[in-house]
Enzyme design. Structure first.
Site, PDB file in Angstrom:
ATOM      1  N   GLU A 189       0.727  -1.165  -0.108  1.00  0.00           N
ATOM      2  CA  GLU A 189       0.009  -0.093   0.109  1.00  0.00           C
ATOM      3  C   GLU A 189       0.898   1.270  -0.012  1.00  0.00           C
ATOM      4  O   GLU A 189       0.933   2.257   1.050  1.00  0.00           O
ATOM      5  CB  GLU A 189      -1.068  -0.082   1.035  1.00  0.00           C
ATOM      6  CG  GLU A 189      -1.925  -0.959   1.070  1.00  0.00           C
ATOM      7  CD  GLU A 189      -3.015  -0.816   2.103  1.00  0.00           C
ATOM      8  OE1 GLU A 189      -3.018  -0.376   3.144  1.00  0.00           O
ATOM      9  OE2 GLU A 189      -4.137  -1.485   1.819  1.00  0.00           O
ATOM     10  N   GLU A 382      -5.515  -8.323  -1.208  1.00  0.00           N
ATOM     11  CA  GLU A 382      -6.196  -8.276   0.097  1.00  0.00           C
ATOM     12  C   GLU A 382      -7.722  -7.918  -0.127  1.00  0.00           C
ATOM     13  O   GLU A 382      -7.841  -6.899  -0.854  1.00  0.00           O
ATOM     14  CB  GLU A 382      -5.515  -6.932   1.049  1.00  0.00           C
ATOM     15  CG  GLU A 382      -4.222  -7.389   1.488  1.00  0.00           C
ATOM     16  CD  GLU A 382      -3.734  -6.090   2.575  1.00  0.00           C
ATOM     17  OE1 GLU A 382      -4.658  -5.400   2.904  1.00  0.00           O
ATOM     18  OE2 GLU A 382      -2.607  -5.802   2.660  1.00  0.00           O
TER      19      GLU A 382
HETATM   20  C1  BG6 Z   1      -4.461  -2.886   4.504  1.00  0.00           C
HETATM   21  C2  BG6 Z   1      -3.173  -3.281   5.188  1.00  0.00           C
HETATM   22  O1  BG6 Z   1      -4.392  -1.363   4.800  1.00  0.00           O
HETATM   23  O2  BG6 Z   1      -5.416  -2.971   5.337  1.00  0.00           O
HETATM   24  C3  BG6 Z   1      -3.224  -4.398   6.244  1.00  0.00           C
HETATM   25  O3  BG6 Z   1      -2.347  -3.717   4.129  1.00  0.00           O
HETATM   26  C4  BG6 Z   1      -4.346  -4.043   7.106  1.00  0.00           C
HETATM   27  O4  BG6 Z   1      -1.955  -4.338   7.097  1.00  0.00           O
HETATM   28  C5  BG6 Z   1      -5.729  -4.164   6.380  1.00  0.00           C
HETATM   29  O5  BG6 Z   1      -4.560  -4.992   8.153  1.00  0.00           O
HETATM   30  C6  BG6 Z   1      -7.158  -4.152   7.114  1.00  0.00           C
HETATM   31  O6  BG6 Z   1      -6.914  -3.157   7.855  1.00  0.00           O
HETATM   32  P1  BG6 Z   1      -7.332  -3.195   9.511  1.00  0.00           P
HETATM   33  O7  BG6 Z   1      -7.052  -1.969   9.941  1.00  0.00           O
HETATM   34  O8  BG6 Z   1      -8.711  -3.820   9.497  1.00  0.00           O
HETATM   35  O9  BG6 Z   1      -6.237  -4.140   9.822  1.00  0.00           O
END
Ligand code: BG6
Length: 492
Positions: A189, A382
């Site tokens: 990211e 993701e």
């Molecule tokens: C992304 C990141 O922004 O979102 C992860 O690459 C992160 O590291 C994921 O865990 C989900 O966000 P959160 O805040 O729910 O963990």
């Protein structure tokens, strides 16, 4: 009735499409001071109300505060569960596992010249266990990691010297894992540097800083580092495929009011800025004009333009959790937060307990937008929903909301591929095994098919336990995405 065309039942994903899961060292591994690992920025991010100030670069000290709880220190103890965790991924049929390297396991201060053998040995275990199970490793070189020593001594990615330190890490990894790892991501990211600059670049601001200028300078260093890492990777092993990675999510205008449409375009450009450089190889004109106009043009060295132009990425990966909705500042609209981005409430969407919009069609739109813009293979690295899970008295865990979210997003992704013709290499859902939340530091914001016994206060045995969604994802993978249906009683 919607007129959006969708694939019929029993349509699989294309042959070769990879299904799997993704984690990050700082949220998963724990073992923060074991086997010579050095202190990193991520170790200084406490759970609770102080976290936001820290991750945005407004912290006062680079040392640990005994009064705080730092959830990354033990994570979910993957450090001592490697074989068990990867066996669980294999049991679901995962064909790819995305994980990241903790920089300070390999170079504890960031300045050593010889890598820490114990650090490399730990990642050997991960890579070799994956390979033994037929799982393709997908390695993020830097997922919000920066050695504290480099922040202390040179100011993190403010300094151009970071490029050499980062390339030394890349050199060690590429030579060590040549022939065993194919897919690499240079920075997780990369656009997050603008929203969480301590996480994204080890930036700590001091009074008087022009914060935007500092962030763009650091971004320039990361972009040059990413291009040089791509060059190095191709020199060391021509079979390496190097990708960029950004936090994606289409920005909708709140209304068809032209000012709202224009505001949404600016939000999209804020994200695309990085990928325009990493994939097309040059600063886009809209960015150059903005940086000039605001007198925040980063210092660039002779040769940087050529480096960026000659070493673009092989594929584009991204996270997608939600779409964003944007209004001009003169439009009255309710604000929401989503993955560290502030957006406007979209009246057509539902929201998770953490205020993140739920928008599967937004994934299809996002995939199409990225494909139309870059025409390079894509990788969704993701996606998922953070929800609270309850363990039933008999030990079982029902998680229908997670299954519905992923069913709908996989359907949208399938439509983008099969109907719209986008080229997508694979899908790694976020946190297949529960891990620490990046934005809040909570354990209770869970993404996994596998529950980990650990709570927000740091209690729990770290025992792993399958949720109802475990068998569902295994079925999805076994049918190569042809059967996304939920178990009896869960279908909505
Ligand atoms: C992304 C990141 O922004 O979102 C992860 O690459 C992160 O590291 C994921 O865990 C989900 O966000 P959160 O805040 O729910 O963990």
């Amino acid at each position: 009735m919607s007129s959006v065309a969708t694939t019929g039942a029993a349509q699989p994903f294309p042959t070769g499409f990879l299904f799997g899961g993704a984690t990050a060292a700082n949220q998963f591994e724990g073992g923060f001071n074991e086997d010579g690992r050095g202190l990193a920025n991520v170790d200084l991010c406490p759970a609770g109300s102080a976290r936001e100030a820290v991750i945005t670069g407004h912290l006062s000290s680079l040392s640990l505060d005994p009064a705080q709880h730092y959830p990354s220190h033990l994570g979910v103890d993957h450090y001592h569960h490697v074989e068990e965790d990867i066996a669980l991924l294999a049991e679901m049929g995962c064909g790819v596992y995305r994980f990241s390297i903790a920089w300070t396991r390999i170079f504890p201060t960031g300045k050593e010249t010889t890598p820490n053998a114990a650090g490399l040995a730990f990642y050997d275990r991960i890579v070799d266990t994956c390979r033994a199970h037929g799982i393709e490793p997908l390695v993020t070189i830097c997922h919000f990691d920066c050695p504290v020593h480099l922040i202390d001594t040179i100011g993190g990615w403010r300094s151009r010297q970071m490029i050499d330190h980062y390339l030394q890490l890349c050199q060690a990894l590429f030579t060590h894992f040549a022939g065993r790892v194919k897919y690499w991501l240079t920075f997780n990211e990369i656009n997050m540097i603008m929203h969480a600059p301590f996480l994204g670049a080890g930036l700590v601001f001091t009074p008087g800083d022009n914060e935007e200028a500092v962030k763009y300078q650091a971004a320039h260093h990361e972009l040059v580092a990413s291009a040089l890492a791509t060059k190095l990777a191709h020199e060391i092993d021509p079979n390496f495929a190097v990708g960029c990675m950004f936090a994606a999510g289409v920005a909708y205008p709140f209304s068809c009011r032209p000012e709202d449409v224009w505001a949404a375009k600016q939000v999209d450009r804020d994200s695309y800025f990085f990928i325009d450089i990493q994939s097309r190889g040059a600063y886009p004109n809209y960015a150059l004009r903005y940086l000039e106009r605001n007198n925040i043009m980063p210092v660039m060295e002779p040769g940087d333009a050529e480096i960026l132009a000659e070493h673009t990425v092989d594929f584009i990966s991204f996270s997608y959790y939600n779409s964003r909705t944007t209004a001009d500042s003169s439009t009255a609209a309710e604000q929401m937060s989503g993955n560290l981005f502030t957006t406007v409430k979209n009246p057509y969407l539902e929201y998770s307990d953490w205020g993140w919009s739920i928008d599967p069609l937004g994934l299809r739109t996002t995939v199409n937008d990225i494909w139309d813009r870059y025409q390079k293979p894509l990788f969704v690295v993701e996606n998922g929903i953070g929800v609270k899970d309850t363990v039933n008295p008999d030990g079982s865990i029902d998680d229908p909301q997670r299954m519905r979210f992923l069913r709908d997003h996989l359907q949208a992704l399938k439509d983008a591929i099969v109907i719209d013709g986008c080229d997508v290499l694979g899908f790694t859902c976020w946190g297949p095994i529960d891990l620490v939340s990046a934005s809040t530091g909570e354990m209770s914001k869970r993404y996994g098919f596998i529950y980990v016994d650990r709570d927000d206060q740091g209690n729990g045995s770290f025992a792993r336990q399958k949720k109802a969604s475990f068998d569902w994802y295994a079925k999805v993978i076994a049918t190569h995405g042809a059967d996304l249906s939920l178990p009896d009683g869960y279908e909505v």
